[in-house]
Design a protein around this motif. Sequence first.
Motif, PDB file in Angstrom:
ATOM      1  N   LEU A  17       0.815  -1.213   0.000  1.00  0.00           N
ATOM      2  CA  LEU A  17       0.000   0.000   0.000  1.00  0.00           C
ATOM      3  C   LEU A  17       0.843   1.255   0.000  1.00  0.00           C
ATOM      4  N   GLN A  74       0.793   3.281  -3.131  1.00  0.00           N
ATOM      5  CA  GLN A  74      -0.519   3.479  -3.726  1.00  0.00           C
ATOM      6  C   GLN A  74      -1.338   4.367  -2.826  1.00  0.00           C
ATOM      7  N   PRO A 122      -4.808   5.039  -1.268  1.00  0.00           N
ATOM      8  CA  PRO A 122      -6.009   4.212  -1.155  1.00  0.00           C
ATOM      9  C   PRO A 122      -7.215   4.825  -1.849  1.00  0.00           C
ATOM     10  N   ARG A 166      -9.247   7.222  -0.928  1.00  0.00           N
ATOM     11  CA  ARG A 166     -10.427   7.424  -0.092  1.00  0.00           C
ATOM     12  C   ARG A 166     -10.916   8.850  -0.287  1.00  0.00           C
ATOM     13  N   GLN A 193     -14.539   3.359   2.055  1.00  0.00           N
ATOM     14  CA  GLN A 193     -15.313   2.518   1.165  1.00  0.00           C
ATOM     15  C   GLN A 193     -16.248   1.599   1.936  1.00  0.00           C
TER      16      GLN A 193
END
Lengths: 343, 183
Positions: A27, A30, A32, A34, A40
């Motif tokens: 992660l 990247q 996320p 949000r 989510q």
Amino acid sequence: GHGSARQVALSPRSRSYGRSCVEPPSLFWQTPGRLTALGQRTPTARGAAKAYNITVRMYTVALLVQNEWKLSYVTPLYRFQYTKLKLYSRHLAAFILAEKQQGVAVEVGMEAGFRVTFSAVFGLAEKEEDAETVFIQIYSKPMFAADTPKMVWRGWLTCVNGDPEYLRSLPPDFVSLPLFCSNGSEYLTARVKSWFGRTFDCSFGSLCLSSATLNWLAALWTGCHPTCDIGYLKLYWSMPTQPTLDVEYTVNPHDAWELWNSICAQDGAEDMVSVEEVQRFMAGLETHLFRHFKIYLSAGSLVKVSTALGSAHQDGKIKIGSSDYITTLLTLLTECALLKTPV
Amino acid sequence: MALLTPYSKIPELNTATILLIENEERFQTKLADAIVQQEKDVNVNVRLARKLPLPLENGDSRPRVDLVVFVVSLRSERSLQAVESSLNYLASDYYLGKVCFVVTDARCGTLAQERMLRVRRLAASHHCPVLCAEHQTEEGIAMAAMRLLTILKVSAGLSPMATTALYLSSLTRCAAAPELDDD
């Protein structure tokens, strides 16, 4: 409360092939993605529809029912105080009049002025963290004293069963009333939103209801049938053909309830409804239509759900038919609003 | 079961074959045209299908498929259901870098996030990449074609950098974040 820290532990999904420097994607490189306050997370189960004990004045409830409301989401309001409602009424009335005199108005009206009423509606909020509902009415003061003031716009801000973790995480000066419902001319709605934006530093956005939300409504309303006759279950679908095919699927409430009951009975948990049950319910209705008409409803999209308890349209328009299961509907809508509100 | 296998046929020289599977058959043809027009150096065969398994009749005359692309439209539930059932008809060797998911209408505001999440979880569990494509504009189609061609050339073994499909897939595969599963 939530005491345990959530650990983002990544277990290596596969052993690397040949080279030891190749790690499974982590992660850390990247985002996320949000974009919304609640991430989510979507609930997989929710409480079954409960009847509403009417502790609210009948007049106010009567105002909520039988009107078509256009939905929006609102970010939290800064320094909104329930003790200053009269002050807010005067300010909003003056603001609308000032905007009109500035020539911003597109409307041709013979109003001498506007009278605005802000009132707090007690009884709709379910949890301790929910803020009380605020109801706003705008009356136009007629040119001639003989005429009675006419209600030209009404709207309300509410929070029913909002996510408690999120509400508790808000800084102390903020009040969260994420669901905004309006009925009246677009012009006045825009003025009200603009005033709220200036006074409380909040922003509005249109709230569309996804097919998942409409599926939940269809199932929850059907589940109410034994205690309160829903009259009918109407589902409106739009099929992507050329030209577009609109399907209006009316189900006898007792048949719908039998289908729903047979699905729920398998699992046993009395009070909670899971998303799998809702999916099975909708799949059952779709297969039934396919058997008769050879149309795959899943290839199209669900646009509107309607029963005697109310109706909900994908564009974010709702109608509340009766005050009986109003909290169920509002809980669902509050959740949609919170999920859509940007951080 | 008529499984589609990646290595049971002999590859041809300087040729790559891509199979586009889409239930609605809307995006396939435009994407196929764009792919064929863009690639000049390599012979690209584009095959179209609605679902797997492929019909048995022409099985022998079909070339070896280097990349299987599943096109999912987020507007309809049926699209995803068709892909889920098609996944059973691919040999497991394909999932080592020769399968890709393309998703359209991911930016549609009225849609729930759930369908996109399901596609991502599906792709993550199969170790495949997910591409989001814009299917209504020329540029969008050209961009999707270009990205698919890049992956195709690696899967067909035609990449000049000696990259294998498996190595590329370990970099591009969709990683469903753990918090999506936790809550």
